[in-house]
Design a protein around this motif. Sequence first.
Motif, PDB file in Angstrom:
ATOM      1  N   ARG A  61       4.745  -3.058   6.792  1.00  0.00           N
ATOM      2  CA  ARG A  61       4.615  -3.801   5.534  1.00  0.00           C
ATOM      3  C   ARG A  61       3.260  -3.556   4.882  1.00  0.00           C
ATOM      4  O   ARG A  61       3.147  -3.425   3.667  1.00  0.00           O
ATOM      5  N   ASN A  62       2.184  -3.515   5.690  1.00  0.00           N
ATOM      6  CA  ASN A  62       0.835  -3.270   5.181  1.00  0.00           C
ATOM      7  C   ASN A  62      -0.067  -2.852   6.340  1.00  0.00           C
ATOM      8  O   ASN A  62       0.384  -2.745   7.480  1.00  0.00           O
ATOM      9  N   SER A  63      -1.338  -2.647   6.075  1.00  0.00           N
ATOM     10  CA  SER A  63      -2.286  -2.167   7.084  1.00  0.00           C
ATOM     11  C   SER A  63      -2.499  -3.144   8.232  1.00  0.00           C
ATOM     12  O   SER A  63      -2.983  -2.742   9.290  1.00  0.00           O
ATOM     13  N   ASN A  64      -2.173  -4.402   8.038  1.00  0.00           N
ATOM     14  CA  ASN A  64      -2.325  -5.375   9.114  1.00  0.00           C
ATOM     15  C   ASN A  64      -1.447  -5.050  10.311  1.00  0.00           C
ATOM     16  O   ASN A  64      -1.693  -5.527  11.412  1.00  0.00           O
ATOM     17  N   TYR A  65      -0.411  -4.251  10.121  1.00  0.00           N
ATOM     18  CA  TYR A  65       0.502  -3.879  11.200  1.00  0.00           C
ATOM     19  C   TYR A  65       0.120  -2.542  11.833  1.00  0.00           C
ATOM     20  O   TYR A  65       0.844  -2.024  12.678  1.00  0.00           O
ATOM     21  N   CYS A  66      -1.009  -1.978  11.428  1.00  0.00           N
ATOM     22  CA  CYS A  66      -1.510  -0.722  11.990  1.00  0.00           C
ATOM     23  C   CYS A  66      -2.630  -1.005  12.989  1.00  0.00           C
ATOM     24  O   CYS A  66      -3.194  -2.097  13.001  1.00  0.00           O
ATOM     25  N   ASP A  67      -2.968  -0.006  13.794  1.00  0.00           N
ATOM     26  CA  ASP A  67      -4.121  -0.113  14.685  1.00  0.00           C
ATOM     27  C   ASP A  67      -5.395  -0.227  13.859  1.00  0.00           C
ATOM     28  O   ASP A  67      -5.413   0.089  12.665  1.00  0.00           O
TER      29      ASP A  67
END
Length: 107
Positions: A61-67
Amino acid sequence: MKKIALALMLVLAASPALAISRYNPLTMSCASVRAAIHNQGAVIFRYQSPRGLPLYDRYVRNSNYCDATDYAEWTHIPSKDNPRCQVLNCQSIDNLDGMLFVPHHQL
């Protein structure tokens, strides 16, 4: 007893990683693909390339779900009704080539 409690905590901490949903985008409309990502935060899409090779990746959904060393960048995958359905997946910050700000794209 401490070893059992520690083992239980490790198993519970690893559980959310196993819960990510997997879909075939070629059986879904582009709107459904994007809605699945938006509703769940992160999903895995698996499909066959035009050459017949299996392709899969994790879309977010956005960068919050990335490492911490990644950010969400636009890409496209094929869907039932759109061969270029725009979605986000995680890319390395090293790909930014010295940009001052990390983009924060939102699906």
